[in-house]
Each structure stands twice: as C-alpha cells, then as structure tokens.
Design an enzyme around this catalytic site. Structure first.
Site, PDB file in Angstrom:
ATOM      1  N   HIS A  69       0.785  -1.158   0.298  1.00  0.00           N
ATOM      2  CA  HIS A  69       0.030  -0.156  -0.022  1.00  0.00           C
ATOM      3  C   HIS A  69       1.257   0.785   0.061  1.00  0.00           C
ATOM      4  O   HIS A  69       2.183   1.128   0.372  1.00  0.00           O
ATOM      5  CB  HIS A  69      -0.710  -0.141   1.482  1.00  0.00           C
ATOM      6  CG  HIS A  69      -1.820  -0.563   0.992  1.00  0.00           C
ATOM      7  ND1 HIS A  69      -2.825  -0.767   1.812  1.00  0.00           N
ATOM      8  CD2 HIS A  69      -2.376  -2.130   0.342  1.00  0.00           C
ATOM      9  CE1 HIS A  69      -3.987  -2.002   1.519  1.00  0.00           C
ATOM     10  NE2 HIS A  69      -3.437  -2.678   0.572  1.00  0.00           N
ATOM     11  N   GLU A  71       0.449   4.080   1.794  1.00  0.00           N
ATOM     12  CA  GLU A  71       1.343   4.468   3.187  1.00  0.00           C
ATOM     13  C   GLU A  71       2.333   3.478   3.587  1.00  0.00           C
ATOM     14  O   GLU A  71       3.439   3.881   4.185  1.00  0.00           O
ATOM     15  CB  GLU A  71       0.367   3.837   3.872  1.00  0.00           C
ATOM     16  CG  GLU A  71      -0.765   5.278   3.880  1.00  0.00           C
ATOM     17  CD  GLU A  71      -2.118   4.716   3.417  1.00  0.00           C
ATOM     18  OE1 GLU A  71      -3.221   4.615   3.710  1.00  0.00           O
ATOM     19  OE2 GLU A  71      -2.237   3.084   1.892  1.00  0.00           O
ATOM     20  N   CYS A  99      -6.212   1.885   5.829  1.00  0.00           N
ATOM     21  CA  CYS A  99      -7.255   0.500   6.328  1.00  0.00           C
ATOM     22  C   CYS A  99      -6.715   0.213   7.545  1.00  0.00           C
ATOM     23  O   CYS A  99      -5.578   1.061   8.181  1.00  0.00           O
ATOM     24  CB  CYS A  99      -6.696  -0.324   5.457  1.00  0.00           C
ATOM     25  SG  CYS A  99      -4.868  -1.051   5.185  1.00  0.00           S
ATOM     26  N   CYS A 102      -2.521  -0.178   7.508  1.00  0.00           N
ATOM     27  CA  CYS A 102      -1.792   1.038   7.044  1.00  0.00           C
ATOM     28  C   CYS A 102      -2.328   1.796   8.413  1.00  0.00           C
ATOM     29  O   CYS A 102      -1.063   2.472   9.327  1.00  0.00           O
ATOM     30  CB  CYS A 102      -2.274   1.301   5.855  1.00  0.00           C
ATOM     31  SG  CYS A 102      -1.659   1.308   4.906  1.00  0.00           S
TER      32      CYS A 102
END
Length: 170
Positions: A69, A71, A99, A102
């Site tokens: 992801h 992040e 999410c 993260c």
C-alpha cells in the site's frame, strides 16, 4: 485590508495551505498509480525539519505484494531517510483513509498526524469503520485530519473503478 492569512488556520483545519500543498503531491502519486493500472492511492510523508522525505503510491499489482500500500511503502522510505523507525515529527498525507494494516503501521511508526482526503466506507481505520489511530488502548495515537481535497481524492478512485467496470474488469 486584513492581515489574515490562510496560514492562520489551525493545523486541524483541512483547508490549511500546508495540508493542501502536500495532498496535491499525494494526488500526483495517486495519478502515477492509475497510470500503472494500480488502485490510485498516493502518500507523502513530510518531516517538519527536512520537508518531504517520502512519496509513494500503491504497487500491489506490480510487486505482487498485498502489503504494498502507498502508506506502507512511504513509511519504509521515510524511516530509511531518517535512519529511524520513529517518525515522531512527521505528517503522513494519503488520498484515501488508511486501512487497518496501514493505520497500525502509523501507530507503530509513532506518526503524530495523519491527513487523508477521502473517507473509506469499506476499510477506513482512522474514523469511518475503526479508530485505530486514536484508540486509547494503544501506546501511541495520531491526530487525524480528514477531508483535505476530499472530492478530488474520491474522484480519482471513482473514475478508476468506473473505467474498470466499463472494460468488464471491475
């Protein structure tokens, strides 16, 4: 004539120019993800001493990695830049609400502030579904500022998935 400046806004205000400037950078990263046929989410981390120390976007398809992801990649870059896993004087900017994975990484990295654009009704873990970044049971919390360029952040995602559906891939 007033001496008022948009910089007079508190850092908790999503209209603060500092937030808008860095969310624009995160949107550039989101566009880079879309150009690579990745879900268009972008992230930027700013050190209050050194400026921008990380820029990333989703790379799950390219890396074949469910943890890739924006992040997570940006946190890794920022830690390398500072030579520390503690990102205590930094701000994370991301186009979509983090999410649970993260949000957990944000807490573990000791990031004091997370700023996001669009809320995530399916997996949002800062305010929408979960409150991981502000959970008092955890050893660290991050201040959350939401809605920075929220319409634009949401639109890049909506447009991406509309295109996928049109092609029968969504």
């Amino acid at each position: 004539m007033s001496d008022w400046s948009p910089f007079d806004l508190p850092m908790t205000d999503p209209r603060h120019p500092f937030h808008v400037e860095h969310m624009e950078m995160a949107l550039d990263e989101a566009q880079a993800a879309a150009d690579e046929d990745e879900v268009p989410i972008g992230c930027v981390i700013v050190s209050m001493e050194k400026g921008v120390i990380a820029r990333a976007h989703n790379q799950r398809e390219m890396l074949k990695d469910p943890t890739a992801h924006a992040e997570m990649i940006a946190i890794t870059q920022a830690s390398a830049s500072l030579q520390s896993w503690r990102l205590e004087n930094c701000v994370l900017y991301v186009t979509l609400e983090p999410c649970p994975m993260c949000a957990g990484a944000i807490v573990l990295a000791r990031l004091p502030m997370v700023v996001y654009g669009a809320a995530d009704p399916k997996a949002g873990a800062c305010a929408t579904l979960y409150h991981i970044t502000s959970d008092p049971r955890l050893n660290h919390r991050a201040q959350v500022v939401s809605g920075v360029l929220g319409d634009r952040c949401g639109a890049i995602l909506s447009d991406f998935f509309a295109g996928k559906r049109k092609l029968g891939k969504g």
